[in-house]
Enzyme design. Structure first.
Site, PDB file in Angstrom:
ATOM      1  N   GLU A   1      29.878  41.163  38.313  1.00 21.35           N
ATOM      2  CA  GLU A   1      28.487  41.409  38.670  1.00 21.35           C
ATOM      3  C   GLU A   1      27.764  42.121  37.530  1.00 21.35           C
ATOM      4  OE1 GLU A   1      27.371  40.002  41.214  1.00 21.35           O
ATOM      5  OE2 GLU A   1      28.448  40.401  43.073  1.00 21.35           O
TER       6      GLU A   1
ATOM      7  N   ASP B   1      38.774  33.503  40.309  1.00 19.00           N
ATOM      8  CA  ASP B   1      38.650  34.615  41.242  1.00 19.00           C
ATOM      9  C   ASP B   1      39.122  34.240  42.651  1.00 19.00           C
ATOM     10  OD1 ASP B   1      36.516  32.861  41.662  1.00 19.00           O
ATOM     11  OD2 ASP B   1      34.987  34.284  41.039  1.00 19.00           O
TER      12      ASP B   1
ATOM     13  N   HIS C   1      26.090  36.417  37.213  1.00 23.61           N
ATOM     14  CA  HIS C   1      27.503  36.853  37.216  1.00 23.61           C
ATOM     15  C   HIS C   1      28.444  35.695  36.908  1.00 23.61           C
ATOM     16  CE1 HIS C   1      27.557  36.133  41.797  1.00 23.61           C
ATOM     17  NE2 HIS C   1      28.531  35.365  41.360  1.00 23.61           N
TER      18      HIS C   1
ATOM     19  N   ASP D   1      22.353  35.956  39.754  1.00 26.40           N
ATOM     20  CA  ASP D   1      22.150  37.167  38.939  1.00 26.40           C
ATOM     21  C   ASP D   1      22.936  37.086  37.621  1.00 26.40           C
ATOM     22  OD1 ASP D   1      24.732  37.383  39.847  1.00 26.40           O
ATOM     23  OD2 ASP D   1      24.453  39.297  40.882  1.00 26.40           O
TER      24      ASP D   1
END
Ligand code: GLP
Length: 262
Positions: free
Chosen positions: A146, A70, A141, A139
């Protein structure tokens, strides 16, 4: 799914680096080994150990092609928080990889969606990813996918949640508003297409995500849980990250990995 539990962060990184080096060394020389890579603090120890192994002549990146997961949208390469900058200063500048073998999404592309489509096409043209290493957010991800990103998603532009911008603000003067609101990211489907996936999960703050990814059902709420459907997924973790696993799960993986070593 394998879960390789190591006593601490250092041992987790050494295990992961040895695994990656062994895969590169076992690869037939007639085509490059294609390696997917993450940024973040989790892989730093792996990069340091791979660079050491490279200097010691234990592994070469001369026939390795890399694709990063990313990049922030709108950050130029030169920005010290760009993932391009992170990868060169923490890894590529310290190994023998040919410059043209490195692929990182361009956060300044005039047409970001076209850039993402180009990236997917280039991965395919290279024969797909042999091993995708990754980390996860608190979380769960994976890359910048997400919670509630489709588990079949491909490389594209993603909006970052407020939670992720708060966590990543430590690199942006502790101001979540300074963290870019969007990023370019490979999809969960892109990671799932890799022949092998190796995810690093360390520290107490990832314990909930590790438990959800391993013991919970496959769910877009914890995008890392998609790995349960991958034929060759490995989670390498440290003891603190195991804090939310049930005792039975913890013992099971220690047991089965002991068998692997015999
Ligand atoms: C960012 C990256 C992820 C990375 C995550 C965790 O959000 N996009 O790819 O896994 O941070 O980072 P760290 O390893 O620093 O906890």
């Amino acid at each position: 799914m394998r879960v390789v539990i190591q006593e601490n962060y250092d041992k987790m990184c050494k295990w992961a680096a040895s695994h990656i080096a062994a895969r590169i060394n076992a690869h037939a020389a007639d085509r490059p080994f294609v390696l997917g890579l993450p940024t973040g603090s989790s892989p730093l120890g792996v990069y340091a150990e791979l660079a050491r192994m490279n200097r010691a002549g234990e592994v070469s990146f001369g026939n390795v092609v890399t694709f990063n997961m990313d990049e922030y949208l709108g950050l130029p390469r030169e920005h010290e928080q760009s993932y391009w900058h992170f990868m060169w200063s923490n890894f590529f500048d310290h190994i023998d990889i040919p410059r043209n073998n490195v692929n990182i999404l361009d956060g300044m592309a005039a047409d970001p969606e076209a850039e993402c489509a180009r990236y997917e096409a280039k991965i395919a043209a290279c024969g797909g990813i042999d091993l995708f290493m990754g980390g996860i957010g608190v979380d769960g991800h994976l890359a910048f996918n997400e919670p509630f990103t489709s588990l079949t998603s491909r490389t594209g532009v993603r909006a970052l949640t407020t939670d992720t911008r708060i966590v990543n603000s430590r690199f942006f003067e502790n101001d979540p508003e300074k963290v870019p609101a969007k990023a370019l990211s490979v999809g969960i489907g892109t990671v799932m297409d890799a022949r092998e996936v190796l995810i690093l999960i360390n520290g107490h703050n990832k314990a909930r995500a590790l438990a959800a990814s391993v013991e919970g059902g496959v769910s877009q709420k914890w995008t890392c849980s998609a790995l349960q459907m991958h034929p060759a997924a490995i989670i390498a973790c440290d003891e603190p990250a195991c804090g939310e696993l049930t005792v039975d799960t913890y013992k099971y993986f220690l047991d089965i990995e002991r068998e692997e070593r015999l």
